[in-house]
Write a protein that holds these residues in place. Sequence first.
Motif, PDB file in Angstrom:
ATOM      1  N   GLY A 111      11.192  -2.875   0.348  1.00  0.00           N
ATOM      2  CA  GLY A 111       9.805  -2.829  -0.528  1.00  0.00           C
ATOM      3  C   GLY A 111       9.586  -1.569  -1.230  1.00  0.00           C
ATOM      4  N   THR A 112       9.952  -0.692  -0.688  1.00  0.00           N
ATOM      5  CA  THR A 112       9.843   0.741  -1.284  1.00  0.00           C
ATOM      6  C   THR A 112      10.958   1.761  -1.563  1.00  0.00           C
ATOM      7  N   THR A 113      10.844   2.531  -2.155  1.00  0.00           N
ATOM      8  CA  THR A 113      11.743   3.677  -2.380  1.00  0.00           C
ATOM      9  C   THR A 113      11.616   4.981  -1.639  1.00  0.00           C
ATOM     10  N   GLY A 114      10.480   5.299  -1.369  1.00  0.00           N
ATOM     11  CA  GLY A 114      10.387   6.842  -0.730  1.00  0.00           C
ATOM     12  C   GLY A 114       9.815   6.774   0.551  1.00  0.00           C
ATOM     13  N   VAL A 115       9.948   5.494   1.331  1.00  0.00           N
ATOM     14  CA  VAL A 115       9.668   5.656   2.847  1.00  0.00           C
ATOM     15  C   VAL A 115      10.684   5.737   3.424  1.00  0.00           C
ATOM     16  N   ARG A 116      10.811   6.383   4.686  1.00  0.00           N
ATOM     17  CA  ARG A 116      11.910   6.524   5.477  1.00  0.00           C
ATOM     18  C   ARG A 116      11.366   6.172   7.080  1.00  0.00           C
ATOM     19  N   GLN A 139       0.752  -1.207   0.255  1.00  0.00           N
ATOM     20  CA  GLN A 139       0.026   0.050  -0.041  1.00  0.00           C
ATOM     21  C   GLN A 139       0.912   1.159  -0.002  1.00  0.00           C
ATOM     22  N   VAL A 140       2.103   1.246   0.402  1.00  0.00           N
ATOM     23  CA  VAL A 140       2.930   2.285   0.393  1.00  0.00           C
ATOM     24  C   VAL A 140       4.016   2.219  -0.491  1.00  0.00           C
ATOM     25  N   ARG A 141       4.047   1.390  -1.237  1.00  0.00           N
ATOM     26  CA  ARG A 141       5.038   1.240  -2.421  1.00  0.00           C
ATOM     27  C   ARG A 141       5.508   2.387  -3.139  1.00  0.00           C
ATOM     28  N   ASP A 142       4.399   2.986  -3.559  1.00  0.00           N
ATOM     29  CA  ASP A 142       4.723   4.511  -4.250  1.00  0.00           C
ATOM     30  C   ASP A 142       4.648   5.539  -3.606  1.00  0.00           C
TER      31      ASP A 142
END
Length: 781
Positions: A137-142, A107-110
């Motif tokens: 699994g994501t690129t924009g979550v910190r 759900q937060v992938r993008d």
Amino acid sequence: MGGSAPRRDRHLPVETTSFVDRRGEQTEGRELLAKARLVTLTGPGGVGKTRLAARVAARVERAFPDGVRFVHLAGLHDPALVPLAAADALGLHDHSAQPPLDALVEQVRDRRLLLVLDNCEHLLQACADLAAALLRGTTGVRVLATSRHRLGLTEEHLMEVRPLPVPDPDGDLSAADGYPALALFADRAAAVVPGFRLTADNRAAVARLCRRLDGLPLAIELAAVRMRVLGVEQLLERLDDRYRLLTAGSSAALPRHQTLRAAVDWSHELCTEHEQLVWARASVLAGGFDLETAEAVCADGERVRPYEVLEAVAGLVDKSVLGRETGPDGVRYRLLDTLRHYGLDRLRQSAGEEDAARRRQRDWMQHRAADCERAWFGPGQREIVARMRADQDSLRAALDFSLTAPGERLAALRLAGTLWFYWHACGAPREGRYWLERALDANPEPTGERARGLWVAGLLAGATQDMTGGLRRARDAHALAEHLGDKAEAAHAEYVIGVIRLFSNELPAALEHFEATVARGRVPGQHLSLHGLDQVELACALGFLGQADRAVEVCRRARRLCEEHGEEWVRSYVLRMLALAHTVKEDWQEAGRQAREALRLKLAVHDVTGIALTLDLLAHIATRAGAHEHAAALLGGADRTWADIDRDRWGSTDLGSIRRGSGERALDALGQATFGRSYEKGSALGLAEIVAYATQDEQHEQPATARKTNGRRSSPTSQDTSLTRRENEVAELVAQGLANQQIADRLVIARRTAEGHVERILSKLGFSNRSQIAAWVTAQR
């Protein structure tokens, strides 16, 4: 459809006392987050990790268009709930069949967001698993974590949070006011001794005191409270006596953890006997709690009576042991994690005290849940939703205790079953199913509690798209209820069987089923909500089978039932079914009117799935009425709302078909460029904003937040909305969920005056209820 436009949400803890600036640490934390995706603030208890994390998060929030969210873990004990708590903080309402952690990542992938995990030390592995899954699994979550121990991931960057620096008491103190430790002491002392400030006469003593306390913020705050009865020199003298006792004459300095323990011990000894008992017993309360809960848990009728709890709570607030904060239904209290652990240690020194306190807490949660269930089909649903969400940590603690303490397992099944309305209506089917399945496994005996638990588990399984498992549970519930002669639970199970048939596209079978249950009428003991939902599902099946006139007739009966009781949740589904029936009749104006009213009610009770379904319906209606730009914006908002629930549309093929074709019709009418602009504007709106836009009586072609008047955002109505300064203050408090009496208390005005302000705001904005004010305030922001 296109991707979601940026939308920033900030959900950081409210600061109830001033923050003594740690500029260097804030800058270091911000710089670390700029280059690393996982930063962990480490340090001893009481050093201020949580507040520093909140400050760092606030300073970097502009870099995260999808928001900064705070996950409070101090009151959580079950590692399996960590991904669910994170999803809840993110506003996600997953209804898929995936494992919770996989669904969260999907759900937060993008998205580009910052997740703050606070107090990880007792759930290290679960927090590490969550952080690892998000990083990979994501690129924009910190992730920004606070913990006494590192998470142990290779991607982790550590930042040690040190105690506040203290100047040499015997050195040059001319610039001592610039030291955070002394500034903190002076600020907290001034709160109990108005006018207190650092002077040439007291700087050395304050510096010596802060050095003795190792610069630990919590220890300094606890000591400053004593200024109510002692001067600085007296405070220092008594603290020195305590430290000499602890070191037993040794010249070695105390380790930092003993320094904090000494300060907390001293605060404890200065409490009255009742305050000490309330402190210890309140330590079983996870998260925040209200006075009623404190009275139920801390009073035993012998050593502490209910009327003595209030005085003890007031004393603990004065001593900075309890924090005081504003909740959805009035004042709430909270123990800092360090002080809660101290209280638990004290509680465990008396045999049986902890179990007794936890049992009282569980029994109180059962009592409160039962009261809320009884009142659910009535006018207080918004307050019930707010209270249940505020008590979420306490509910989890009660369920966990009942499932792990010997002889308590049936109570867990009873509580989990009582909460069916919360799990189902308030968007928590995954967590509800987790507790129900555990409780059912622990209670195989054929009891009434098991019959209820089975159908609730079946209902929640259906809500998370496990139709096979849900149907099996519902049929088992029906068979057991029939065996026990419990007609009410049998009727509840029948509802679940029918609704799963509806979700499974078995329309003729579902129609026959609900025709029979509605014709039978309400069974004695059957909950009115489920009796009303029988009629909703009948109308739904009739509408999908083209029998619009019959559907309208059923809905009108159900609406009268809801209106008689002042009920909103079931009524919102009745109105949506009415809108659906009018779309079958191609009466687009009436369909839109009913759908907009349904949407207002769904926002009021925070029914996110219902909001998404109704936005889909309104987009369909808009394209049929020729309002294609409006429809494109609604589709953008609907897609963003669905992204917080499930990547795939929830429910049956027939439910999903409401939206099918709307996008193609709008795209054909507008062309790619115009459609894309409207879609992106809609997807940029938050939940309250898209509802405010969608519920306008006139279908404007631009989202309300895109229009500007005199350099500011215009209101979502076409009326003059020039509020006075006081009316704007009141509107902000309404948006925070405060009732009229709470608004009056906050602004120090009479309740009748507050009521008058609310009525004038409603009149000026052309609104009919408080939820519309809340949506308008959000749109203005």
